[in-house]
Design an enzyme around this catalytic site. Sequence first.
Site, PDB file in Angstrom:
ATOM      1  N   VAL A 158       0.257  -4.443  13.127  1.00 40.86           N
ATOM      2  CA  VAL A 158      -0.906  -3.864  13.786  1.00 40.86           C
ATOM      3  C   VAL A 158      -0.722  -2.364  13.965  1.00 40.86           C
ATOM      4  O   VAL A 158       0.406  -1.891  14.154  1.00 40.86           O
ATOM      5  CB  VAL A 158      -1.141  -4.553  15.153  1.00 40.86           C
ATOM      6  CG1 VAL A 158       0.045  -4.364  16.083  1.00 40.86           C
ATOM      7  CG2 VAL A 158      -2.434  -4.088  15.809  1.00 40.86           C
ATOM      8  N   SER A 159      -1.821  -1.626  13.901  1.00 41.60           N
ATOM      9  CA  SER A 159      -1.782  -0.180  14.151  1.00 41.60           C
ATOM     10  C   SER A 159      -2.886   0.181  15.140  1.00 41.60           C
ATOM     11  O   SER A 159      -3.984  -0.373  15.088  1.00 41.60           O
ATOM     12  CB  SER A 159      -1.949   0.616  12.856  1.00 41.60           C
ATOM     13  OG  SER A 159      -3.188   0.324  12.233  1.00 41.60           O
ATOM     14  N   ARG A 173       0.184  -7.604   2.102  1.00 45.29           N
ATOM     15  CA  ARG A 173      -0.503  -8.092   3.302  1.00 45.29           C
ATOM     16  C   ARG A 173      -1.914  -8.511   2.959  1.00 45.29           C
ATOM     17  O   ARG A 173      -2.418  -8.256   1.861  1.00 45.29           O
ATOM     18  CB  ARG A 173      -0.550  -6.991   4.379  1.00 45.29           C
ATOM     19  CG  ARG A 173      -1.335  -5.757   3.973  1.00 45.29           C
ATOM     20  CD  ARG A 173      -1.632  -4.824   5.128  1.00 45.29           C
ATOM     21  NE  ARG A 173      -2.187  -3.565   4.682  1.00 45.29           N
ATOM     22  CZ  ARG A 173      -3.438  -3.360   4.293  1.00 45.29           C
ATOM     23  NH1 ARG A 173      -4.294  -4.363   4.283  1.00 45.29           N
ATOM     24  NH2 ARG A 173      -3.851  -2.163   3.912  1.00 45.29           N
ATOM     25  N   GLY A 174      -2.582  -9.146   3.910  1.00 49.62           N
ATOM     26  CA  GLY A 174      -3.990  -9.412   3.743  1.00 49.62           C
ATOM     27  C   GLY A 174      -4.811  -8.158   3.991  1.00 49.62           C
ATOM     28  O   GLY A 174      -4.304  -7.138   4.452  1.00 49.62           O
ATOM     29  N   ALA A 231      -6.242  -1.565  13.644  1.00 49.23           N
ATOM     30  CA  ALA A 231      -6.325  -2.398  12.445  1.00 49.23           C
ATOM     31  C   ALA A 231      -5.138  -3.342  12.412  1.00 49.23           C
ATOM     32  O   ALA A 231      -4.082  -3.060  12.991  1.00 49.23           O
ATOM     33  CB  ALA A 231      -6.339  -1.521  11.190  1.00 49.23           C
ATOM     34  N   THR A 258      -6.267   0.728   4.254  1.00 46.37           N
ATOM     35  CA  THR A 258      -6.229   1.402   5.546  1.00 46.37           C
ATOM     36  C   THR A 258      -5.359   2.646   5.431  1.00 46.37           C
ATOM     37  O   THR A 258      -4.732   2.902   4.402  1.00 46.37           O
ATOM     38  CB  THR A 258      -5.716   0.465   6.660  1.00 46.37           C
ATOM     39  OG1 THR A 258      -6.007   1.060   7.937  1.00 46.37           O
ATOM     40  CG2 THR A 258      -4.212   0.218   6.546  1.00 46.37           C
ATOM     41  N   TYR A 259      -5.338   3.409   6.503  1.00 44.65           N
ATOM     42  CA  TYR A 259      -4.571   4.661   6.556  1.00 44.65           C
ATOM     43  C   TYR A 259      -3.584   4.595   7.697  1.00 44.65           C
ATOM     44  O   TYR A 259      -3.910   4.120   8.796  1.00 44.65           O
ATOM     45  CB  TYR A 259      -5.520   5.846   6.764  1.00 44.65           C
ATOM     46  CG  TYR A 259      -4.811   7.152   7.066  1.00 44.65           C
ATOM     47  CD1 TYR A 259      -4.070   7.806   6.086  1.00 44.65           C
ATOM     48  CD2 TYR A 259      -4.873   7.723   8.334  1.00 44.65           C
ATOM     49  CE1 TYR A 259      -3.406   8.992   6.363  1.00 44.65           C
ATOM     50  CE2 TYR A 259      -4.221   8.908   8.615  1.00 44.65           C
ATOM     51  CZ  TYR A 259      -3.478   9.541   7.629  1.00 44.65           C
ATOM     52  OH  TYR A 259      -2.825  10.709   7.917  1.00 44.65           O
ATOM     53  N   GLU A 306      -7.885  -5.090   3.223  1.00 49.04           N
ATOM     54  CA  GLU A 306      -8.308  -4.057   2.291  1.00 49.04           C
ATOM     55  C   GLU A 306      -7.452  -2.794   2.455  1.00 49.04           C
ATOM     56  O   GLU A 306      -6.275  -2.892   2.761  1.00 49.04           O
ATOM     57  CB  GLU A 306      -9.798  -3.765   2.516  1.00 49.04           C
ATOM     58  CG  GLU A 306     -10.726  -4.555   1.610  1.00 49.04           C
ATOM     59  CD  GLU A 306     -10.780  -3.990   0.201  1.00 49.04           C
ATOM     60  OE1 GLU A 306     -10.202  -2.913  -0.045  1.00 49.04           O
ATOM     61  OE2 GLU A 306     -11.408  -4.637  -0.664  1.00 49.04           O
ATOM     62  N   CYS A 360     -10.885  -0.614   5.569  1.00 49.56           N
ATOM     63  CA  CYS A 360     -10.946  -2.085   5.528  1.00 49.56           C
ATOM     64  C   CYS A 360     -12.073  -2.577   4.635  1.00 49.56           C
ATOM     65  O   CYS A 360     -12.568  -3.698   4.792  1.00 49.56           O
ATOM     66  CB  CYS A 360     -11.067  -2.659   6.928  1.00 49.56           C
ATOM     67  SG  CYS A 360      -9.719  -2.142   8.012  1.00 49.56           S
TER      68      CYS A 360
END
Length: 221
Positions: free
Chosen positions: A166-167, A75-76, A151, A80-81, A78, A183
């Site tokens: 999406v989250s 994915r694009g 995110a 994330t969690y 940085e 990110c």
Amino acid sequence: MQTSTSSTTPLVLHRGLEPYQQTFDAMRAFTDARDANTPNEFWIVEHPPVFTLGLGADQSHVLAAHDIPVVQTDRGGEVTYHGPGQVVIYLMMDLRRSHPKARLFAREFVHQIEQAVINTLAAYNLDGERKEGAPGIYVSHGPFKGAKIAALGLKVRGNGCTYHGVSLNVDMDLAPFSWINPCGYAGLATVDMKTLGIQVPLADVQQTLAQQLQDLLSATD
């Protein structure tokens, strides 16, 4: 469980609690196999704790993994969690087919996903906002102003087919966010709906966000 409303409205599939790698492999396999007649789908998932890296991610932004798996993705974005208590919806879309009279470009697609999150938060009397150059949704006022609550990260293939998604943080252990630069931003505060005073079942928010996404992303005639 699977639900649908019309041939132009994405199907909603509830995959339950599922390891991230399993979902990631399934997303790619689905996208590899789809054709012009494959329905668009939204996959609602909850993941065990995992850090994921986007294509451009700098590994140094994982400050301390604390035995949480770190998975490289396509994915694009940085790092994330994802973890329990978070709504995750993956968007298995064919953008060109779904919008034949007004091609939906990636930037507009992202804008609509963000709007779905803003609308979902508004349904629970919370205000979210965008930040220029920083995809996701942030708290717009109050003591947690500027904290990130949602995110997003996508893969858009050359044929217009998308996956990832999406989250939205609902009721989480937020500590793992402090073990990364979310990110890619050092010190970025992260928050969930419970911390903002909204206690609601995860399933309710899953349904609300899925409906908002359906309303905004369904094909139009």
